[in-house]
Write an enzyme that holds these catalytic residues in place. Structure first.
Site, PDB file in Angstrom:
ATOM      1  N   LYS A 191     -30.191 -99.995 -42.072  1.00 44.79           N
ATOM      2  CA  LYS A 191     -31.075-100.771 -41.184  1.00 44.79           C
ATOM      3  C   LYS A 191     -31.715 -99.787 -40.200  1.00 44.79           C
ATOM      4  O   LYS A 191     -31.106 -99.378 -39.224  1.00 44.79           O
ATOM      5  CB  LYS A 191     -30.217-101.822 -40.470  1.00 44.79           C
ATOM      6  CG  LYS A 191     -30.715-102.276 -39.110  1.00 44.79           C
ATOM      7  CD  LYS A 191     -31.747-103.345 -39.179  1.00 44.79           C
ATOM      8  CE  LYS A 191     -32.203-103.730 -37.791  1.00 44.79           C
ATOM      9  NZ  LYS A 191     -33.148-102.744 -37.205  1.00 44.79           N
ATOM     10  N   GLY A 244     -26.776 -95.643 -31.911  1.00 45.39           N
ATOM     11  CA  GLY A 244     -27.638 -96.449 -31.051  1.00 45.39           C
ATOM     12  C   GLY A 244     -27.030 -96.558 -29.662  1.00 45.39           C
ATOM     13  O   GLY A 244     -26.245 -95.698 -29.247  1.00 45.39           O
ATOM     14  N   THR A 248     -25.386-102.251 -27.528  1.00 46.35           N
ATOM     15  CA  THR A 248     -25.533-102.827 -28.878  1.00 46.35           C
ATOM     16  C   THR A 248     -24.233-102.630 -29.660  1.00 46.35           C
ATOM     17  O   THR A 248     -23.813-103.509 -30.433  1.00 46.35           O
ATOM     18  CB  THR A 248     -26.687-102.148 -29.644  1.00 46.35           C
ATOM     19  OG1 THR A 248     -27.809-102.046 -28.792  1.00 46.35           O
ATOM     20  CG2 THR A 248     -27.047-102.896 -30.894  1.00 46.35           C
ATOM     21  N   ALA A 249     -23.619-101.472 -29.461  1.00 46.48           N
ATOM     22  CA  ALA A 249     -22.384-101.172 -30.201  1.00 46.48           C
ATOM     23  C   ALA A 249     -21.305-102.224 -29.936  1.00 46.48           C
ATOM     24  O   ALA A 249     -20.501-102.531 -30.816  1.00 46.48           O
ATOM     25  CB  ALA A 249     -21.878 -99.789 -29.821  1.00 46.48           C
ATOM     26  N   GLU A 266     -21.979 -93.500 -32.846  1.00 42.12           N
ATOM     27  CA  GLU A 266     -22.610 -92.386 -32.105  1.00 42.12           C
ATOM     28  C   GLU A 266     -23.515 -93.043 -31.067  1.00 42.12           C
ATOM     29  O   GLU A 266     -24.537 -93.636 -31.429  1.00 42.12           O
ATOM     30  CB  GLU A 266     -23.454 -91.512 -33.057  1.00 42.12           C
ATOM     31  CG  GLU A 266     -22.671 -90.808 -34.131  1.00 42.12           C
ATOM     32  CD  GLU A 266     -21.826 -89.650 -33.615  1.00 42.12           C
ATOM     33  OE1 GLU A 266     -22.040 -89.214 -32.464  1.00 42.12           O
ATOM     34  OE2 GLU A 266     -20.943 -89.204 -34.358  1.00 42.12           O
ATOM     35  N   CYS A 300     -30.251 -88.516 -27.094  1.00 42.47           N
ATOM     36  CA  CYS A 300     -28.914 -88.869 -26.594  1.00 42.47           C
ATOM     37  C   CYS A 300     -28.254 -87.686 -25.891  1.00 42.47           C
ATOM     38  O   CYS A 300     -27.451 -87.872 -25.002  1.00 42.47           O
ATOM     39  CB  CYS A 300     -28.041 -89.372 -27.736  1.00 42.47           C
ATOM     40  SG  CYS A 300     -27.871 -88.187 -29.072  1.00 42.47           S
ATOM     41  N   GLU A 399     -28.297 -94.478 -18.586  1.00 39.80           N
ATOM     42  CA  GLU A 399     -29.092 -93.646 -19.485  1.00 39.80           C
ATOM     43  C   GLU A 399     -30.559 -94.100 -19.389  1.00 39.80           C
ATOM     44  O   GLU A 399     -30.884 -95.226 -19.771  1.00 39.80           O
ATOM     45  CB  GLU A 399     -28.580 -93.820 -20.921  1.00 39.80           C
ATOM     46  CG  GLU A 399     -29.225 -92.882 -21.898  1.00 39.80           C
ATOM     47  CD  GLU A 399     -28.730 -93.094 -23.328  1.00 39.80           C
ATOM     48  OE1 GLU A 399     -28.564 -94.257 -23.742  1.00 39.80           O
ATOM     49  OE2 GLU A 399     -28.542 -92.090 -24.034  1.00 39.80           O
TER      50      GLU A 399
HETATM   51  P1  NAD Z   1     -30.209 -99.745 -30.198  1.00 41.67           P
HETATM   52  O1  NAD Z   1     -28.768 -99.894 -29.906  1.00 41.67           O
HETATM   53  O2  NAD Z   1     -31.165-100.646 -29.519  1.00 41.67           O
HETATM   54  O3  NAD Z   1     -30.514 -99.904 -31.766  1.00 41.67           O
HETATM   55  C1  NAD Z   1     -29.838 -99.163 -32.772  1.00 41.67           C
HETATM   56  C2  NAD Z   1     -29.915 -99.957 -34.075  1.00 41.67           C
HETATM   57  O4  NAD Z   1     -29.148-101.141 -33.945  1.00 41.67           O
HETATM   58  C3  NAD Z   1     -31.329-100.406 -34.428  1.00 41.67           C
HETATM   59  O5  NAD Z   1     -31.496-100.346 -35.826  1.00 41.67           O
HETATM   60  C4  NAD Z   1     -31.364-101.847 -33.933  1.00 41.67           C
HETATM   61  O6  NAD Z   1     -32.304-102.666 -34.588  1.00 41.67           O
HETATM   62  C5  NAD Z   1     -29.947-102.290 -34.244  1.00 41.67           C
HETATM   63  N1  NAD Z   1     -29.483-103.415 -33.425  1.00 41.67           N
HETATM   64  C6  NAD Z   1     -29.927-103.801 -32.204  1.00 41.67           C
HETATM   65  N2  NAD Z   1     -29.255-104.914 -31.791  1.00 41.67           N
HETATM   66  C7  NAD Z   1     -28.356-105.198 -32.762  1.00 41.67           C
HETATM   67  C8  NAD Z   1     -27.348-106.204 -32.933  1.00 41.67           C
HETATM   68  N3  NAD Z   1     -27.129-107.144 -32.007  1.00 41.67           N
HETATM   69  N4  NAD Z   1     -26.608-106.184 -34.049  1.00 41.67           N
HETATM   70  C9  NAD Z   1     -26.785-105.230 -34.975  1.00 41.67           C
HETATM   71  N5  NAD Z   1     -27.733-104.267 -34.892  1.00 41.67           N
HETATM   72  C10 NAD Z   1     -28.502-104.237 -33.789  1.00 41.67           C
HETATM   73  O7  NAD Z   1     -30.520 -98.215 -29.920  1.00 41.67           O
HETATM   74  P2  NAD Z   1     -31.920 -97.560 -29.882  1.00 41.67           P
HETATM   75  O8  NAD Z   1     -32.612 -98.056 -28.643  1.00 41.67           O
HETATM   76  O9  NAD Z   1     -32.576 -97.694 -31.197  1.00 41.67           O
HETATM   77  O10 NAD Z   1     -31.527 -96.024 -29.694  1.00 41.67           O
HETATM   78  C11 NAD Z   1     -31.327 -95.441 -28.463  1.00 41.67           C
HETATM   79  C12 NAD Z   1     -29.844 -95.302 -28.161  1.00 41.67           C
HETATM   80  O11 NAD Z   1     -29.206 -94.586 -29.216  1.00 41.67           O
HETATM   81  C13 NAD Z   1     -29.602 -94.482 -26.917  1.00 41.67           C
HETATM   82  O12 NAD Z   1     -28.561 -95.069 -26.173  1.00 41.67           O
HETATM   83  C14 NAD Z   1     -29.163 -93.135 -27.460  1.00 41.67           C
HETATM   84  O13 NAD Z   1     -28.382 -92.370 -26.579  1.00 41.67           O
HETATM   85  C15 NAD Z   1     -28.409 -93.539 -28.681  1.00 41.67           C
HETATM   86  N6  NAD Z   1     -28.333 -92.427 -29.627  1.00 41.67           N
HETATM   87  C16 NAD Z   1     -27.129 -91.819 -29.838  1.00 41.67           C
HETATM   88  C17 NAD Z   1     -27.049 -90.730 -30.695  1.00 41.67           C
HETATM   89  C18 NAD Z   1     -25.749 -90.004 -30.938  1.00 41.67           C
HETATM   90  O14 NAD Z   1     -25.677 -89.252 -31.900  1.00 41.67           O
HETATM   91  N7  NAD Z   1     -24.745 -90.190 -30.115  1.00 41.67           N
HETATM   92  C19 NAD Z   1     -28.199 -90.283 -31.338  1.00 41.67           C
HETATM   93  C20 NAD Z   1     -29.400 -90.943 -31.084  1.00 41.67           C
HETATM   94  C21 NAD Z   1     -29.458 -92.027 -30.243  1.00 41.67           C
END
Ligand code: NAD
Length: 513
Positions: A191, A244, A248-249, A266, A300, A399
């Site tokens: 996804k 992400g 959300t996690a 992550e 990130c 963040e």
């Molecule tokens: P996000 O959490 O909004 O989305 C990540 C993914 O999850 C997307 O595909 C999104 O559509 C999906 N998603 C959103 N809500 C969901 C739900 N309720 N159930 C299931 N899936 C859902 O993150 P983002 O805004 O796309 O990315 C930015 C974040 O990611 C920042 O916090 C950044 O620090 C983090 N990030 C971490 C790493 C790492 O390696 N640690 C790398 C890149 C980004």
């Protein structure tokens, strides 16, 4: 024809008007009843396509397809040499299509295209090559200490994985998830972020062109709350790997808990970048700029909290602000651009809200601090530097995920380490010093999964990557991926006629009791 349409036509790139998922090796059919989301070019705000949202039925269908593909063994039982060959061919194809992939990613994420083509897209190819090498040298274990028996420990693929990718480095990050998962024979449903679906679909096509059996990777598209939530709560998923945001996690983990699906996370960061008074000053300035303004701050591992020692603070602040003001902000398609727009409008607004809150909370604005509307309708934010006196400000705790950095002065080394750890995150940390003792103290005292000394953002794929605290669960890395994406199995074989207790015999004189 708009400029973007012309650009695509010149390069013979076809961008469908409606982007759909990809299941069983083909694009999902357009469904006029399905929800649609617009996808915009962040550099101008122009709509470039629509995204068809996969609902729970479509997601279930993709999961079934991944399951059938896993069960038929075309990939899960393929010899290691075949899987290596597919990965290597795909890596070559990705390098050959780097410009095209970079353009597709730039059009959705707004990241500077030249940086994408030279660094992030090749990184996707490197991830595949790396895992191709790794599975070629992986070995099981054998124990022979138990007399009369041989115990061998082998691994088999875990099954079907759900992979969730973010928008901030779509190919570099999705390719790491894909390579870690598929290398060991799993199949998956991916996804991508709803904001950046295009380059990922192209990469999946290249993998299939390289020989990946159809149905090994399936892509579902749509918002997190609809498509993502349906995938996270699917009962037929064996592993969830999510990159992400930390909030959300929490939803994903709650959904996974119902099925006890193992998760690998992550997540976000708010990392400290410590500049000691004995640092190589010029390198520290160069590195600190890269640490926060790479990827337009949407990264990130951003060094978003600069901590600088008092005796060099005034000089550092002056040099850092001067260079920040000189950054080339603008059209991400222009090769000269160093900082592009925010990836989408609501994120742009979120970054501006963080800036407004920092001002309200008393942070001192040194430069930037405003939207760059003079650049047109794109989602630009002026690179922004604040000086702060307290690490408790929201600016230092939340963040921001944009080109916004705080600078705080410290006196003693211990104070810097404790400020670095004063965070609910623990992804990475940076320090600049010429003292071995200081760099060792930094390594011992700062709670983060990756620490960089005298360098920005260098990554060795052999080493684990992941976060302490709210920055993640588990680690990326070859051995770590093998542990997460496989089930381990111990097989105990009697290699001798070891006595077996004779149950049920009337004259049981057997010694094997
Ligand atoms: P996000 O959490 O909004 O989305 C990540 C993914 O999850 C997307 O595909 C999104 O559509 C999906 N998603 C959103 N809500 C969901 C739900 N309720 N159930 C299931 N899936 C859902 O993150 P983002 O805004 O796309 O990315 C930015 C974040 O990611 C920042 O916090 C950044 O620090 C983090 N990030 C971490 C790493 C790492 O390696 N640690 C790398 C890149 C980004």
């Amino acid at each position: 024809m708009t400029e973007i349409q012309q650009l695509l036509a010149d390069r013979e790139i076809i961008l469908p008007e409606v982007i759909t998922g990809h299941v069983g090796g083909t694009a999902v059919a357009i469904d006029p009843q399905a929800n649609r989301h617009a996808v915009y070019f962040p550099g101008t705000g122009e709509r470039i396509a629509f995204l068809q949202e996969d609902n729970i039925t479509a997601v279930t269908n993709a999961v079934h397809c991944a399951r059938n593909s896993f069960d038929n063994g075309d990939w899960s039982s393929a010899p290691t040499s075949s899987r290596q060959a597919v990965f290597r061919r795909a890596a070559t194809l990705i390098r050959e299509h780097a410009e095209e992939l970079a353009l597709m990613e730039c059009l959705c994420a707004g990241l500077p295209a030249s940086h994408l083509a030279s660094r992030q897209i090749p990184r996707a190819a490197d991830n595949l090559d790396f895992f191709a090498d790794y599975i070629g040298v992986m070995a099981g274990e054998t124990f022979e200490q138990l007399a009369g028996y041989q115990t061998s420990v082998t691994r088999q693929p875990a099954g079907v994985a759900a992979l969730f990718a973010p928008w901030n480095a779509p190919l570099a990050l999705a390719s790491m998830q894909i390579a870690s998962c598929l290398a060991f024979g799993n199949t998956c449903v991916l996804k991508p972020s709803e904001f950046t679906p295009v380059s990922v679909l192209k990469m999946v096509n290249l993998l299939e062109q390289a020989g990946l059996p159809p149905g090994t990777i399936n892509v579902v598209n749509g918002s997190g709350t609809v498509t993502g939530a349906a995938l996270a709560s699917s009962p037929d998923i064996n592993r969830i790997a999510f990159t992400g945001g930390s909030s959300t996690a929490r939803h994903v983990m709650a959904a996974a808990a119902n099925q006890l699906t193992p998760v690998h996370f992550e997540l976000g960061g708010k990392s400290a970048n410590i500049i000691f008074d004995d640092a190589d000053f010029d390198r520290a300035v160069d590195g600190s700029l890269v640490n926060i303004f790479s990827n337009s701050g949407q990264i990130c591992i951003a060094g978003s909290r600069i901590l600088v020692q008092r005796s060099i603070a005034a000089r550092f602040v002056a040099a850092f602000v001067e260079r920040t003001q000189a950054l080339k902000v603008g059209d991400p398609l222009d090769p000269a651009t160093e900082v592009g727009p925010m990836a989408f409008k609501t994120h742009w607004q979120r970054v501006l809200d963080h800036i407004a809150k920092a001002k309200l909370e008393g942070a001192t604005l040194l430069c930037g601090g405003e939207p760059l509307t003079k650049l047109g309708d794109g989602y630009f934010v002026a690179p922004t530097v604040f000086q702060v006196n307290s690490n408790r400000l929201s600016l230092c705790q939340e963040e921001v995920f944009g080109p916004v950095v705080s600078i705080q002065i410290f006196d003693e080394d211990e104070e810097a380490f404790s400020l670095a750890n004063d965070s609910r995150f623990g992804l990475v940390g940076y320090c600049w010093t010429n003292s071995l003792a200081r760099s060792q103290a930094f390594r011992q005292k700062v709670d983060a999964g990756t620490l960089w000394v005298n360098t920005p953002l260098a990554r060795d794929l052999r080493a684990p990557f992941g976060g302490f605290k709210e920055s993640g669960i588990g680690r990326d890395g070859p051995r770590q991926a093998a542990e997460f994406f496989t089930e381990e199995k111990a097989t105990i074989t009697a290699i001798d006629k070891v006595p077996i207790r004779k149950m049920g015999e009337t004259t049981n004189t057997d010694a094997g009791k």
